[in-house]
Design a protein around this motif. Structure first.
Motif, PDB file in Angstrom:
ATOM      1  N   VAL A   1      -1.345   5.161  -3.999  1.00 47.46           N
ATOM      2  CA  VAL A   1      -1.288   6.536  -3.507  1.00 47.46           C
ATOM      3  C   VAL A   1      -2.623   7.241  -3.678  1.00 47.46           C
ATOM      4  O   VAL A   1      -3.111   7.894  -2.762  1.00 47.46           O
ATOM      5  CB  VAL A   1      -0.181   7.330  -4.248  1.00 47.46           C
ATOM      6  N   THR A   2      -3.234   7.107  -4.853  1.00 45.13           N
ATOM      7  CA  THR A   2      -4.456   7.843  -5.166  1.00 45.13           C
ATOM      8  C   THR A   2      -5.651   6.902  -5.299  1.00 45.13           C
ATOM      9  O   THR A   2      -5.513   5.680  -5.314  1.00 45.13           O
ATOM     10  CB  THR A   2      -4.292   8.608  -6.483  1.00 45.13           C
ATOM     11  N   VAL A   3      -6.829   7.505  -5.422  1.00 43.15           N
ATOM     12  CA  VAL A   3      -8.058   6.731  -5.653  1.00 43.15           C
ATOM     13  C   VAL A   3      -7.945   5.949  -6.949  1.00 43.15           C
ATOM     14  O   VAL A   3      -8.377   4.797  -7.045  1.00 43.15           O
ATOM     15  CB  VAL A   3      -9.279   7.676  -5.692  1.00 43.15           C
TER      16      VAL A   3
ATOM     17  N   ARG B   1       0.834  -1.207   0.000  1.00 36.61           N
ATOM     18  CA  ARG B   1       0.000   0.000   0.000  1.00 36.61           C
ATOM     19  C   ARG B   1       0.868   1.257   0.000  1.00 36.61           C
ATOM     20  O   ARG B   1       0.649   2.194  -0.765  1.00 36.61           O
ATOM     21  CB  ARG B   1      -0.910  -0.018   1.234  1.00 36.61           C
ATOM     22  N   ALA B   2       1.901   1.252   0.829  1.00 37.68           N
ATOM     23  CA  ALA B   2       2.723   2.444   0.948  1.00 37.68           C
ATOM     24  C   ALA B   2       3.515   2.711  -0.327  1.00 37.68           C
ATOM     25  O   ALA B   2       3.765   3.843  -0.685  1.00 37.68           O
ATOM     26  CB  ALA B   2       3.679   2.299   2.137  1.00 37.68           C
ATOM     27  N   ALA B   3       3.900   1.646  -1.032  1.00 41.83           N
ATOM     28  CA  ALA B   3       4.760   1.803  -2.189  1.00 41.83           C
ATOM     29  C   ALA B   3       4.011   2.169  -3.458  1.00 41.83           C
ATOM     30  O   ALA B   3       4.487   2.939  -4.271  1.00 41.83           O
ATOM     31  CB  ALA B   3       5.550   0.514  -2.414  1.00 41.83           C
TER      32      ALA B   3
ATOM     33  N   VAL C   1      -7.178  12.288  -5.957  1.00 40.76           N
ATOM     34  CA  VAL C   1      -7.173  12.505  -4.507  1.00 40.76           C
ATOM     35  C   VAL C   1      -6.349  11.405  -3.834  1.00 40.76           C
ATOM     36  O   VAL C   1      -6.545  10.220  -4.102  1.00 40.76           O
ATOM     37  CB  VAL C   1      -8.601  12.518  -3.943  1.00 40.76           C
ATOM     38  N   LYS C   2      -5.430  11.783  -2.972  1.00 44.32           N
ATOM     39  CA  LYS C   2      -4.613  10.799  -2.283  1.00 44.32           C
ATOM     40  C   LYS C   2      -5.446  10.053  -1.243  1.00 44.32           C
ATOM     41  O   LYS C   2      -6.265  10.641  -0.543  1.00 44.32           O
ATOM     42  CB  LYS C   2      -3.409  11.489  -1.620  1.00 44.32           C
ATOM     43  N   LEU C   3      -5.204   8.766  -1.160  1.00 52.39           N
ATOM     44  CA  LEU C   3      -5.979   7.936  -0.232  1.00 52.39           C
ATOM     45  C   LEU C   3      -5.842   8.417   1.205  1.00 52.39           C
ATOM     46  O   LEU C   3      -6.800   8.370   1.979  1.00 52.39           O
ATOM     47  CB  LEU C   3      -5.538   6.474  -0.362  1.00 52.39           C
TER      48      LEU C   3
END
Length: 389
Positions: free
Chosen positions: A99-101, A94-96, A133-135
């Motif tokens: 990032v976005t919707v 998830r972190a890598a 939009v960033k998660l």
């Protein structure tokens, strides 16, 4: 180590040197941090998790949760920290990469590919402001705004012979269906936020209640026969197939010759809404019809193919049906789904168990009871009437 869940204890904390947070252990390898602000009330929250790949702790800033207050701040920060820690401990996928919707939607399609979800994302997400939009910053107001834009987007009704597009107001039931893929994609990577807060992204995607109404338009067997006779030679087999089985048009269109076994009179429905293949046994009269359709076709060839071997789709079958309806005196609203509804209605009225109807049509018992249960009740009343002395 402070108890950050206690508001009073948080307020008594003072900033550390170099801005390091005060940490609270949530579980082994997972910590929640809080750094009080020097200039204003409140502070910034952090998460810390052990990364087994690097043998080191990773750290993430969660923000100040300015829209929340009281105990809701800690609850949301704790949930976000634990969610982020899970992704770090599992390899940091998830972190890598998410990032976005838009990233979440693409990941969902890789996990659960499907034409319906792909179409919704293409038409209503990827080209919409919500996509970027960033998660980590996604809030309820973002999705409320997206939903409003969706509701105000007219639905494509049909095309004329000259290619002119016709539109209609998007029905609430259509809005409900179009929200499902996005809700599923976000639910795969986000924890649900606390109710009645800006973090409660899921609340903006709740379906309209009572929007999925029964399909009132029904064609009896004589009317269906009239429609089949009026179809073009190319479309006639496909429409007849819709009149013989309670399948979704898209599922029937994707059937290949390899899905049909003439020896056992069995048909495998491999492509459908729930993506769960199922097998149904056909009576001889319907099996003979399918046997005629697969003659000379390779296992990968479509059972109901158009000119050139292509399969049918919504844009392809819609116009021939509308054209045939115009010459039969049938209601203008007749569509491919009218035939599915009519076949299911006949099966229920024939007193086939609802569970069996659900299995044949590829839907749930709850949906059959919701849309066709009144037919069973009518039959029950007729049966009870025979008990009169």
């Amino acid at each position: 180590m402070p108890d950050l869940s206690r508001i009073g204890e948080r307020e008594r904390l003072v900033p550390k040197d170099k801005g390091d947070p005060h940490w609270q252990r949530l579980r082994q390898g997972c910590y929640l941090g809080y750094s009080p602000s020097v200039k204003k009330v409140g502070g910034t929250w952090f998460a810390r998790a052990y990364n087994p790949d690097t043998n080191r702790y990773s750290r993430k800033c969660l923000g100040d949760y300015g829209k929340l207050s009281g105990h809701d701040v800690f609850k949301q920060a704790k949930a976000d920290a634990e969610t982020w820690a899970d992704t770090v401990e599992s390899g940091g996928v998830r972190a890598a990469s998410l990032v976005t919707v838009s990233d979440a939607c693409e990941a969902y399609l890789r996990e659960k590919p499907g034409a319906i979800a792909e179409g919704v994302f293409r038409r209503h997400v990827y080209s919409d402001p919500i996509a970027k939009v960033k998660l980590d910053k996604l809030r309820r107001h973002h999705l409320r705004a997206w939903r409003k834009r969706l509701e105000e987007t007219p639905a494509l009704l049909t095309r004329s012979n000259k290619g002119e597009k016709r539109w209609k107001k998007r029905e609430k039931s259509t809005v409900n269906r179009d929200m499902v893929p996005l809700r599923a994609a976000l639910g795969q990577v986000l924890m649900e936020g606390l109710p009645n807060t800006e973090a409660a992204w899921q609340e903006a995607l709740k379906p309209h209640k009572g929007a999925d109404k029964r399909r009132p338009l029904y064609l009896d067997k004589a009317e269906r026969k009239r429609l089949i006779d009026a179809m073009s030679e190319e479309a006639k087999p496909f429409v007849k197939g819709l009149c013989l089985l309670p399948l979704r048009p898209g599922a029937l269109a994707k059937l290949t010759a390899g899905n049909f076994d003439k020896r056992t009179r069995s048909l495998i429905i491999g492509y459908d809404k729930n993506d769960n293949p199922r097998q149904i046994s056909l009576p001889p009269v319907i099996a003979d019809f399918f046997a005629n359709q697969v003659k000379g076709k390779l296992p990968g060839g479509y059972i109901f193919s158009r000119s050139g071997g292509a399969h049918w789709n919504k844009d392809a079958w819609k116009h021939p049906i509308k054209k045939a309806v115009g010459g039969t005196g049938l209601p203008d609203a007749v569509s491919a789904y009218t035939l599915r509804h009519s076949v299911i209605t006949d099966l229920v009225r024939a007193r086939l168990p609802i569970l069996t109807v659900a299995q044949l049509s590829g839907t749930s018992v709850a949906m059959i009871e919701k849309h066709y249960g009144h037919l069973v009740r009518d039959d029950a009343e007729s049966a009870l009437a025979t008990l009169q002395l």
